[in-house]
Design an enzyme around this catalytic site. Structure first.
Site, PDB file in Angstrom:
ATOM      1  N   SER A 145       0.911  -1.160  -0.023  1.00 18.35           N
ATOM      2  CA  SER A 145       0.216   0.043  -0.049  1.00 18.35           C
ATOM      3  C   SER A 145       0.970   1.120   0.069  1.00 18.35           C
ATOM      4  O   SER A 145       1.993   1.260   0.543  1.00 18.35           O
ATOM      5  CB  SER A 145      -0.825   0.196   1.150  1.00 18.35           C
ATOM      6  OG  SER A 145      -1.918  -0.872   1.132  1.00 18.35           O
ATOM      7  N   GLU A 183      -0.869  18.756  -6.540  1.00 19.39           N
ATOM      8  CA  GLU A 183      -2.077  18.764  -7.156  1.00 19.39           C
ATOM      9  C   GLU A 183      -3.059  17.718  -6.481  1.00 19.39           C
ATOM     10  O   GLU A 183      -4.173  17.949  -6.617  1.00 19.39           O
ATOM     11  CB  GLU A 183      -2.096  18.473  -8.672  1.00 19.39           C
ATOM     12  CG  GLU A 183      -1.347  19.310  -9.458  1.00 19.39           C
ATOM     13  CD  GLU A 183       0.400  19.199  -9.073  1.00 19.39           C
ATOM     14  OE1 GLU A 183       0.990  20.021  -9.992  1.00 19.39           O
ATOM     15  OE2 GLU A 183       0.765  17.932  -8.665  1.00 19.39           O
ATOM     16  N   SER A 184      -2.665  16.979  -5.611  1.00 14.07           N
ATOM     17  CA  SER A 184      -3.439  16.131  -4.590  1.00 14.07           C
ATOM     18  C   SER A 184      -2.827  14.839  -4.247  1.00 14.07           C
ATOM     19  O   SER A 184      -1.780  14.861  -3.591  1.00 14.07           O
ATOM     20  CB  SER A 184      -4.796  15.893  -5.156  1.00 14.07           C
ATOM     21  OG  SER A 184      -5.467  15.217  -4.077  1.00 14.07           O
ATOM     22  N   HIS A 203      -3.409   0.272  -3.300  1.00 12.65           N
ATOM     23  CA  HIS A 203      -3.462  -1.050  -2.200  1.00 12.65           C
ATOM     24  C   HIS A 203      -3.521  -2.142  -3.345  1.00 12.65           C
ATOM     25  O   HIS A 203      -4.363  -2.054  -4.070  1.00 12.65           O
ATOM     26  CB  HIS A 203      -4.773  -0.883  -1.408  1.00 12.65           C
ATOM     27  CG  HIS A 203      -4.980   0.342  -0.633  1.00 12.65           C
ATOM     28  ND1 HIS A 203      -4.151   0.510   0.503  1.00 12.65           N
ATOM     29  CD2 HIS A 203      -5.654   1.267  -0.882  1.00 12.65           C
ATOM     30  CE1 HIS A 203      -4.578   1.647   0.814  1.00 12.65           C
ATOM     31  NE2 HIS A 203      -5.329   2.216   0.087  1.00 12.65           N
ATOM     32  N   CYS A 222      -6.098  18.165  -8.758  1.00 15.01           N
ATOM     33  CA  CYS A 222      -6.808  19.501  -8.778  1.00 15.01           C
ATOM     34  C   CYS A 222      -6.283  20.384  -9.725  1.00 15.01           C
ATOM     35  O   CYS A 222      -4.986  20.159  -9.960  1.00 15.01           O
ATOM     36  CB  CYS A 222      -6.596  20.057  -7.264  1.00 15.01           C
ATOM     37  SG  CYS A 222      -7.213  19.208  -5.867  1.00 15.01           S
TER      38      CYS A 222
END
Length: 125
Positions: free
Chosen positions: A55, A62-63, A68, A83
């Site tokens: 994970s 930008e985010s 996983h 974003c």
């Protein structure tokens, strides 16, 4: 109406066990996927599970990109959230599914932070 971000949720099937179970390879692919999309990387954190699975998250200006893996099933759950207009989450998604040697991908995009006209006027959007 305008959205603040685009969030691609990908169900990635038929992937290589060896790749999905290798923390270094998964991290490398996720980082390169972010760069392929034109994102600016801020932080990277990955964890290897026992007996298998990885994970991790790549935090970008930008985010984020998150993953996983279930190597025993050849499956990975992937999120690519960006974003703004500069970075295309689909570019990252296409790159990583190719590198995971995916046989099948089911992906959808949702708009995040949908701003209605009254809110948009208040923040000059």
């Amino acid at each position: 109406m305008r959205a603040l971000g685009r969030h691609v949720l990908a169900e990635v099937y038929g992937c290589s066990f060896e790749i999905l179970n290798d923390i270094k390879k998964v991290e490398e692919i996720m980082v390169k996927a972010a760069l392929e999309a034109g994102a600016e990387i801020r932080e990277v954190c990955f964890h290897k599970f026992s007996p298998q699975g990885v994970s991790g998250v790549v935090v970008i200006s930008e985010s984020h990109l998150a993953i996983h893996t279930w190597p025993e099933l050849g499956y990975a759950a992937v999120d690519v959230f960006t974003c703004g207009e500069r970075v295309n989450p689909w570019d990252a998604c296409r790159y990583l599914t190719e590198k995971f040697k995916a046989a099948d991908v089911h992906a959808t995009e949702i708009e995040r932070g949908v701003i209605e006209p009254p809110q948009a006027a208040a923040v000059n959007l």
